[in-house]
Design a protein around this motif. Sequence first.
Motif, PDB file in Angstrom:
ATOM      1  N   ARG A   5       0.835  -1.203   0.000  1.00 37.80           N
ATOM      2  CA  ARG A   5       0.000   0.000   0.000  1.00 37.80           C
ATOM      3  C   ARG A   5       0.870   1.252   0.000  1.00 37.80           C
ATOM      4  NH1 ARG A   5      -4.482  -0.818   4.517  1.00 37.80           N
ATOM      5  NH2 ARG A   5      -2.875  -2.053   5.511  1.00 37.80           N
ATOM      6  N   SER A   6       1.983   1.221   0.740  1.00 36.63           N
ATOM      7  CA  SER A   6       2.902   2.357   0.750  1.00 36.63           C
ATOM      8  C   SER A   6       3.510   2.574  -0.624  1.00 36.63           C
ATOM      9  CB  SER A   6       4.016   2.133   1.782  1.00 36.63           C
ATOM     10  OG  SER A   6       3.476   2.104   3.080  1.00 36.63           O
ATOM     11  N   CYS A   7       3.840   1.493  -1.320  1.00 38.75           N
ATOM     12  CA  CYS A   7       4.392   1.611  -2.679  1.00 38.75           C
ATOM     13  C   CYS A   7       3.371   2.207  -3.642  1.00 38.75           C
ATOM     14  CB  CYS A   7       4.863   0.249  -3.187  1.00 38.75           C
ATOM     15  SG  CYS A   7       6.425  -0.281  -2.469  1.00 38.75           S
ATOM     16  N   ARG A   8       2.120   1.847  -3.491  1.00 37.42           N
ATOM     17  CA  ARG A   8       1.084   2.434  -4.366  1.00 37.42           C
ATOM     18  C   ARG A   8       0.986   3.938  -4.136  1.00 37.42           C
ATOM     19  NH1 ARG A   8      -2.044  -2.322  -3.242  1.00 37.42           N
ATOM     20  NH2 ARG A   8      -3.270  -1.188  -1.726  1.00 37.42           N
ATOM     21  N   ILE A   9       1.053   4.367  -2.885  1.00 36.95           N
ATOM     22  CA  ILE A   9       1.010   5.796  -2.567  1.00 36.95           C
ATOM     23  C   ILE A   9       2.228   6.497  -3.158  1.00 36.95           C
ATOM     24  CG2 ILE A   9       1.180   7.472  -0.678  1.00 36.95           C
ATOM     25  CD1 ILE A   9      -0.548   5.447   0.963  1.00 36.95           C
ATOM     26  N   ALA A  10       3.406   5.893  -2.985  1.00 37.61           N
ATOM     27  CA  ALA A  10       4.633   6.480  -3.528  1.00 37.61           C
ATOM     28  C   ALA A  10       4.562   6.560  -5.047  1.00 37.61           C
ATOM     29  CB  ALA A  10       5.849   5.654  -3.092  1.00 37.61           C
ATOM     30  N   ALA A  11       4.074   5.513  -5.684  1.00 37.59           N
ATOM     31  CA  ALA A  11       3.967   5.501  -7.150  1.00 37.59           C
ATOM     32  C   ALA A  11       3.044   6.610  -7.639  1.00 37.59           C
ATOM     33  CB  ALA A  11       3.465   4.139  -7.623  1.00 37.59           C
ATOM     34  N   THR A  12       1.947   6.817  -6.943  1.00 35.24           N
ATOM     35  CA  THR A  12       1.022   7.898  -7.307  1.00 35.24           C
ATOM     36  C   THR A  12       1.723   9.248  -7.227  1.00 35.24           C
ATOM     37  OG1 THR A  12      -0.891   6.643  -6.548  1.00 35.24           O
ATOM     38  CG2 THR A  12      -1.163   9.030  -6.704  1.00 35.24           C
ATOM     39  N   GLY A  13       2.454   9.470  -6.125  1.00 38.94           N
ATOM     40  CA  GLY A  13       3.178  10.726  -5.956  1.00 38.94           C
ATOM     41  C   GLY A  13       4.231  10.940  -7.031  1.00 38.94           C
ATOM     42  N   MET A  14       4.980   9.905  -7.350  1.00 40.54           N
ATOM     43  CA  MET A  14       6.012  10.020  -8.384  1.00 40.54           C
ATOM     44  C   MET A  14       5.398  10.326  -9.741  1.00 40.54           C
ATOM     45  SD  MET A  14       8.586   6.913  -7.476  1.00 40.54           S
ATOM     46  CE  MET A  14       9.076   6.619  -5.796  1.00 40.54           C
ATOM     47  N   ARG A  15       4.336   9.636 -10.060  1.00 41.18           N
ATOM     48  CA  ARG A  15       3.701   9.827 -11.369  1.00 41.18           C
ATOM     49  C   ARG A  15       3.117  11.224 -11.526  1.00 41.18           C
ATOM     50  NH1 ARG A  15       1.876   3.901 -10.719  1.00 41.18           N
ATOM     51  NH2 ARG A  15       3.501   2.852 -11.928  1.00 41.18           N
ATOM     52  N   GLU A  16       2.727  11.855 -10.411  1.00 44.51           N
ATOM     53  CA  GLU A  16       2.242  13.236 -10.478  1.00 44.51           C
ATOM     54  C   GLU A  16       3.312  14.167 -11.041  1.00 44.51           C
ATOM     55  OE1 GLU A  16       0.974  14.391  -6.593  1.00 44.51           O
ATOM     56  OE2 GLU A  16      -0.814  13.159  -6.661  1.00 44.51           O
ATOM     57  N   ASP A  22      10.680   2.787  -9.732  1.00 45.60           N
ATOM     58  CA  ASP A  22      11.476   1.585  -9.957  1.00 45.60           C
ATOM     59  C   ASP A  22      11.784   0.996  -8.578  1.00 45.60           C
ATOM     60  OD1 ASP A  22      13.223  -0.390 -10.695  1.00 45.60           O
ATOM     61  OD2 ASP A  22      14.828   0.972 -11.317  1.00 45.60           O
ATOM     62  N   PHE A  23      10.843   0.238  -8.028  1.00 47.40           N
ATOM     63  CA  PHE A  23      10.964  -0.254  -6.663  1.00 47.40           C
ATOM     64  C   PHE A  23      11.998  -1.367  -6.496  1.00 47.40           C
ATOM     65  CE2 PHE A  23       6.536   1.496  -6.512  1.00 47.40           C
ATOM     66  CZ  PHE A  23       6.864   2.575  -5.720  1.00 47.40           C
ATOM     67  N   HIS A  24      12.573  -1.853  -7.586  1.00 44.25           N
ATOM     68  CA  HIS A  24      13.650  -2.839  -7.483  1.00 44.25           C
ATOM     69  C   HIS A  24      14.988  -2.205  -7.838  1.00 44.25           C
ATOM     70  CE1 HIS A  24      11.020  -6.163  -6.651  1.00 44.25           C
ATOM     71  NE2 HIS A  24      10.222  -5.729  -7.592  1.00 44.25           N
ATOM     72  N   LEU A  26      16.189   2.222  -8.327  1.00 38.08           N
ATOM     73  CA  LEU A  26      16.406   3.516  -7.678  1.00 38.08           C
ATOM     74  C   LEU A  26      15.493   3.761  -6.482  1.00 38.08           C
ATOM     75  CD1 LEU A  26      16.861   5.806 -10.806  1.00 38.08           C
ATOM     76  CD2 LEU A  26      18.622   5.063  -9.190  1.00 38.08           C
ATOM     77  N   ASP A  27      14.301   3.212  -6.505  1.00 41.10           N
ATOM     78  CA  ASP A  27      13.332   3.446  -5.434  1.00 41.10           C
ATOM     79  C   ASP A  27      13.215   2.245  -4.491  1.00 41.10           C
ATOM     80  OD1 ASP A  27      12.639   5.974  -6.607  1.00 41.10           O
ATOM     81  OD2 ASP A  27      11.580   4.828  -8.143  1.00 41.10           O
ATOM     82  N   ALA A  28      14.277   1.461  -4.398  1.00 41.50           N
ATOM     83  CA  ALA A  28      14.258   0.237  -3.591  1.00 41.50           C
ATOM     84  C   ALA A  28      14.021   0.510  -2.115  1.00 41.50           C
ATOM     85  CB  ALA A  28      15.551  -0.540  -3.781  1.00 41.50           C
ATOM     86  N   ASP A  29      14.364   1.713  -1.638  1.00 45.02           N
ATOM     87  CA  ASP A  29      14.133   2.015  -0.221  1.00 45.02           C
ATOM     88  C   ASP A  29      12.660   1.838   0.134  1.00 45.02           C
ATOM     89  OD1 ASP A  29      16.778   2.581   0.267  1.00 45.02           O
ATOM     90  OD2 ASP A  29      16.557   4.701  -0.145  1.00 45.02           O
ATOM     91  N   ALA A  51      -6.275   2.622   7.217  1.00 43.24           N
ATOM     92  CA  ALA A  51      -5.830   3.078   5.897  1.00 43.24           C
ATOM     93  C   ALA A  51      -4.413   3.625   6.000  1.00 43.24           C
ATOM     94  CB  ALA A  51      -6.757   4.174   5.366  1.00 43.24           C
ATOM     95  N   VAL A  52      -3.559   3.230   5.056  1.00 35.65           N
ATOM     96  CA  VAL A  52      -2.208   3.773   5.000  1.00 35.65           C
ATOM     97  C   VAL A  52      -2.314   5.189   4.462  1.00 35.65           C
ATOM     98  CG1 VAL A  52       0.072   3.579   3.941  1.00 35.65           C
ATOM     99  CG2 VAL A  52      -1.128   1.523   4.687  1.00 35.65           C
ATOM    100  N   ARG A  53      -1.832   6.137   5.244  1.00 34.26           N
ATOM    101  CA  ARG A  53      -1.925   7.550   4.859  1.00 34.26           C
ATOM    102  C   ARG A  53      -0.635   8.052   4.220  1.00 34.26           C
ATOM    103  NH1 ARG A  53      -6.454  10.223   8.132  1.00 34.26           N
ATOM    104  NH2 ARG A  53      -7.860   8.454   8.172  1.00 34.26           N
ATOM    105  N   GLY A  54       0.493   7.428   4.563  1.00 34.93           N
ATOM    106  CA  GLY A  54       1.765   7.859   3.998  1.00 34.93           C
ATOM    107  C   GLY A  54       2.910   7.045   4.556  1.00 34.93           C
ATOM    108  N   SER A  55       4.112   7.305   4.035  1.00 33.76           N
ATOM    109  CA  SER A  55       5.290   6.588   4.503  1.00 33.76           C
ATOM    110  C   SER A  55       6.531   7.449   4.330  1.00 33.76           C
ATOM    111  CB  SER A  55       5.458   5.277   3.733  1.00 33.76           C
ATOM    112  OG  SER A  55       5.627   5.537   2.351  1.00 33.76           O
ATOM    113  N   ALA A  56       7.561   7.112   5.100  1.00 38.95           N
ATOM    114  CA  ALA A  56       8.848   7.800   5.013  1.00 38.95           C
ATOM    115  C   ALA A  56       9.945   6.792   5.332  1.00 38.95           C
ATOM    116  CB  ALA A  56       8.911   8.960   5.995  1.00 38.95           C
TER     117      ALA A  56
END
Length: 123
Positions: A5-16, A22-24, A26-29, A51-56
């Motif tokens: 779920r955190s990866c989906r949120i991150a992907a949405t933010g990046m695509r904006e 690339d979660f395997h 550059l974005d492996a963290d 609900a997952v609201r965000g991640s760091a």
Amino acid sequence: MTGRRSCRIAATGMREFGLEPDFHGLDADLGFLGEERPDVVAEFVAVAENAVRGSAVLTVKAEAIGKLSGLYVNPVHRGQGVGRTLLKAAVDAGRSRGLGQDGYRGPALRGVRLGSGRRPARE
């Protein structure tokens, strides 16, 4: 499940911003959230009402230098203090480990007024 779920949120933010995650690579963290890795100092996932609201993710990139490798907030929950809370937790975790920053002058934090309830204008 929280990691996905955190990866989906991150992907949405990046695509904006026109970036493809690339979660395997550059974005492996974020792609390996929750897995033991030597450079990860702390990981945070904001969850409320099931609900997952965000991640760091805070990593070490050089001796005593911390790097915020990822900070993403679900678009539905932006403007509610989630990002501010995650950022504070990451900074506090880094400071408690004696980490600092090495002359960071990135545009992401320039002009941000915490507590204003408004997002800064894009440059």
